[in-house]
Write a protein that holds these residues in place. Structure first.
Motif, PDB file in Angstrom:
ATOM      1  N   MET A   1       0.840  -1.193   0.000  1.00 22.69           N
ATOM      2  CA  MET A   1       0.000   0.000   0.000  1.00 22.69           C
ATOM      3  C   MET A   1       0.884   1.255   0.000  1.00 22.69           C
ATOM      4  O   MET A   1       1.787   1.373   0.815  1.00 22.69           O
ATOM      5  CB  MET A   1      -0.900  -0.014   1.239  1.00 22.69           C
ATOM      6  N   LYS A   2       0.603   2.156  -0.910  1.00 15.92           N
ATOM      7  CA  LYS A   2       1.407   3.367  -1.046  1.00 15.92           C
ATOM      8  C   LYS A   2       1.219   4.272   0.181  1.00 15.92           C
ATOM      9  O   LYS A   2       0.123   4.413   0.689  1.00 15.92           O
ATOM     10  CB  LYS A   2       0.983   4.116  -2.314  1.00 15.92           C
ATOM     11  N   VAL A   3       2.332   4.826   0.653  1.00 13.26           N
ATOM     12  CA  VAL A   3       2.271   5.738   1.795  1.00 13.26           C
ATOM     13  C   VAL A   3       2.192   7.153   1.244  1.00 13.26           C
ATOM     14  O   VAL A   3       3.114   7.630   0.599  1.00 13.26           O
ATOM     15  CB  VAL A   3       3.509   5.599   2.700  1.00 13.26           C
ATOM     16  N   GLU A   4       1.066   7.807   1.473  1.00 16.22           N
ATOM     17  CA  GLU A   4       0.879   9.155   0.966  1.00 16.22           C
ATOM     18  C   GLU A   4       0.443  10.078   2.098  1.00 16.22           C
ATOM     19  O   GLU A   4      -0.519   9.795   2.805  1.00 16.22           O
ATOM     20  CB  GLU A   4      -0.173   9.149  -0.141  1.00 16.22           C
ATOM     21  N   VAL A   5       1.206  11.164   2.257  1.00 14.94           N
ATOM     22  CA  VAL A   5       0.897  12.157   3.268  1.00 14.94           C
ATOM     23  C   VAL A   5       0.518  13.433   2.519  1.00 14.94           C
ATOM     24  O   VAL A   5       1.255  13.867   1.636  1.00 14.94           O
ATOM     25  CB  VAL A   5       2.109  12.373   4.199  1.00 14.94           C
ATOM     26  N   VAL A   6      -0.639  13.978   2.837  1.00 15.86           N
ATOM     27  CA  VAL A   6      -1.160  15.120   2.068  1.00 15.86           C
ATOM     28  C   VAL A   6      -1.361  16.346   2.957  1.00 15.86           C
ATOM     29  O   VAL A   6      -1.450  16.227   4.181  1.00 15.86           O
ATOM     30  CB  VAL A   6      -2.495  14.738   1.365  1.00 15.86           C
ATOM     31  N   PRO A   7      -1.441  17.536   2.351  1.00 11.19           N
ATOM     32  CA  PRO A   7      -1.665  18.754   3.146  1.00 11.19           C
ATOM     33  C   PRO A   7      -2.988  18.692   3.906  1.00 11.19           C
ATOM     34  O   PRO A   7      -3.903  17.973   3.506  1.00 11.19           O
ATOM     35  CB  PRO A   7      -1.711  19.868   2.094  1.00 11.19           C
ATOM     36  N   PRO A   8      -3.085  19.454   4.985  1.00 12.90           N
ATOM     37  CA  PRO A   8      -4.321  19.457   5.781  1.00 12.90           C
ATOM     38  C   PRO A   8      -5.538  19.821   4.930  1.00 12.90           C
ATOM     39  O   PRO A   8      -5.449  20.687   4.070  1.00 12.90           O
ATOM     40  CB  PRO A   8      -4.065  20.515   6.846  1.00 12.90           C
ATOM     41  N   ASP A  96      -6.815  -0.318  -2.868  1.00 13.04           N
ATOM     42  CA  ASP A  96      -5.554   0.223  -2.353  1.00 13.04           C
ATOM     43  C   ASP A  96      -5.710   1.619  -1.732  1.00 13.04           C
ATOM     44  O   ASP A  96      -4.745   2.345  -1.571  1.00 13.04           O
ATOM     45  CB  ASP A  96      -4.485   0.228  -3.466  1.00 13.04           C
ATOM     46  N   MET A  97      -6.947   2.014  -1.427  1.00 14.84           N
ATOM     47  CA  MET A  97      -7.198   3.329  -0.838  1.00 14.84           C
ATOM     48  C   MET A  97      -7.967   3.211   0.474  1.00 14.84           C
ATOM     49  O   MET A  97      -9.193   3.113   0.470  1.00 14.84           O
ATOM     50  CB  MET A  97      -8.032   4.146  -1.838  1.00 14.84           C
ATOM     51  N   ARG A  98      -7.249   3.190   1.579  1.00 17.54           N
ATOM     52  CA  ARG A  98      -7.891   3.158   2.899  1.00 17.54           C
ATOM     53  C   ARG A  98      -8.459   4.540   3.189  1.00 17.54           C
ATOM     54  O   ARG A  98      -7.822   5.549   2.922  1.00 17.54           O
ATOM     55  CB  ARG A  98      -6.823   2.779   3.934  1.00 17.54           C
ATOM     56  N   THR A  99      -9.670   4.594   3.748  1.00 15.74           N
ATOM     57  CA  THR A  99     -10.283   5.895   4.034  1.00 15.74           C
ATOM     58  C   THR A  99     -10.656   6.106   5.497  1.00 15.74           C
ATOM     59  O   THR A  99     -10.683   7.236   5.977  1.00 15.74           O
ATOM     60  CB  THR A  99     -11.559   6.097   3.185  1.00 15.74           C
ATOM     61  N   HIS A 100     -10.994   5.017   6.206  1.00 12.21           N
ATOM     62  CA  HIS A 100     -11.457   5.150   7.593  1.00 12.21           C
ATOM     63  C   HIS A 100     -10.894   4.028   8.473  1.00 12.21           C
ATOM     64  O   HIS A 100     -10.841   2.878   8.035  1.00 12.21           O
ATOM     65  CB  HIS A 100     -12.985   5.043   7.674  1.00 12.21           C
ATOM     66  N   HIS A 101     -10.524   4.401   9.694  1.00 11.56           N
ATOM     67  CA  HIS A 101     -10.157   3.431  10.739  1.00 11.56           C
ATOM     68  C   HIS A 101     -11.080   3.680  11.927  1.00 11.56           C
ATOM     69  O   HIS A 101     -11.211   4.823  12.358  1.00 11.56           O
ATOM     70  CB  HIS A 101      -8.734   3.659  11.262  1.00 11.56           C
ATOM     71  N   VAL A 102     -11.656   2.632  12.462  1.00 14.77           N
ATOM     72  CA  VAL A 102     -12.493   2.763  13.659  1.00 14.77           C
ATOM     73  C   VAL A 102     -11.886   1.913  14.771  1.00 14.77           C
ATOM     74  O   VAL A 102     -11.745   0.700  14.630  1.00 14.77           O
ATOM     75  CB  VAL A 102     -13.953   2.318  13.380  1.00 14.77           C
ATOM     76  N   HIS A 103     -11.498   2.584  15.860  1.00 15.52           N
ATOM     77  CA  HIS A 103     -10.928   1.907  17.028  1.00 15.52           C
ATOM     78  C   HIS A 103     -11.975   1.951  18.130  1.00 15.52           C
ATOM     79  O   HIS A 103     -12.375   3.029  18.552  1.00 15.52           O
ATOM     80  CB  HIS A 103      -9.670   2.634  17.515  1.00 15.52           C
ATOM     81  N   THR A 104     -12.410   0.780  18.571  1.00 16.66           N
ATOM     82  CA  THR A 104     -13.475   0.709  19.570  1.00 16.66           C
ATOM     83  C   THR A 104     -12.918   0.139  20.867  1.00 16.66           C
ATOM     84  O   THR A 104     -12.278  -0.914  20.854  1.00 16.66           O
ATOM     85  CB  THR A 104     -14.616  -0.196  19.053  1.00 16.66           C
ATOM     86  N   TYR A 105     -13.153   0.861  21.962  1.00 13.42           N
ATOM     87  CA  TYR A 105     -12.702   0.420  23.288  1.00 13.42           C
ATOM     88  C   TYR A 105     -13.835   0.547  24.287  1.00 13.42           C
ATOM     89  O   TYR A 105     -14.698   1.415  24.150  1.00 13.42           O
ATOM     90  CB  TYR A 105     -11.536   1.289  23.794  1.00 13.42           C
TER      91      TYR A 105
END
Length: 177
Positions: A1-8, A96-105
């Motif tokens: 998976m490509k590592v891409e960091v973009v402007p705010p 190949d485009m992740r958009t959301h991560h949900v961490h549940t605790y």
């Protein structure tokens, strides 16, 4: 998976709000709060364009029953995914485009405290946030095809900042009492 960091991007907050409504419907009465965490929650810094959600639930066991509904709104249910006590979901807009991560605790987890302290510290300390932003840009150049290398490169900085953030939070708390 490509590592891409973009402007705010100011749209990250809107995307968080929109998606939160869907997640809240799925999690229903098990959900206590939903927080925007990660770099997209820190104004003015570069980030991977992935929205991170931290959900506090009453009963982490119930979250497993809600996995089917999460899958129905486009998430992949990953279980604990290496962190005991967590339920992790992720969503892609394409393979190949992740958009959301949900961490549940479950409510009361020290992981919740840690994530929120880091976020709030970064928001309150623009210099630290700028350092983090620059570090991520350098790492994304260096490890453009290597997400592991990118993550490892951030690890030390995050640990140091997390420690500062927890100390800062404790000071704030004691000042309010």
């Amino acid at each position: 998976m490509k590592v891409e960091v973009v402007p705010p991007n100011p749209r990250w907050v809107e995307e968080f709000e929109t998606e939160s409504q869907q997640i809240a419907l799925v999690m229903a009465e098990n959900m206590i709060t939903i927080h925007h965490i990660g770099s997209t929650a820190i104004p003015g810094i570069y980030a991977k364009p992935v929205i991170d959600f931290l959900i506090e639930v009453k009963d982490i066991g119930k979250t497993d029953d809600q996995s089917v509904a999460m899958v129905a709104i486009g998430y992949e249910a990953m279980g604990e995914f290496g962190l005991p006590g967590r339920r992790y979901f992720r969503k892609n807009s394409s393979p190949d485009m992740r958009t959301h991560h949900v961490h549940t605790y479950e409510v009361g987890s020290s992981e919740i405290t840690r994530h929120l302290a880091f976020r709030d510290y970064m928001i309150s300390h623009p210099d630290a946030a700028r350092q983090y932003s620059e570090l991520k840009r350098e790492l994304a150049k260096k490890y453009s095809q290597d997400i592991e290398g990118y993550m490892d490169g951030k690890d030390e900085f995050i640990k140091v900042m997390e420690k500062k953030a927890l100390e800062w939070q404790a000071l704030l708390a004691s000042a309010h009492h």
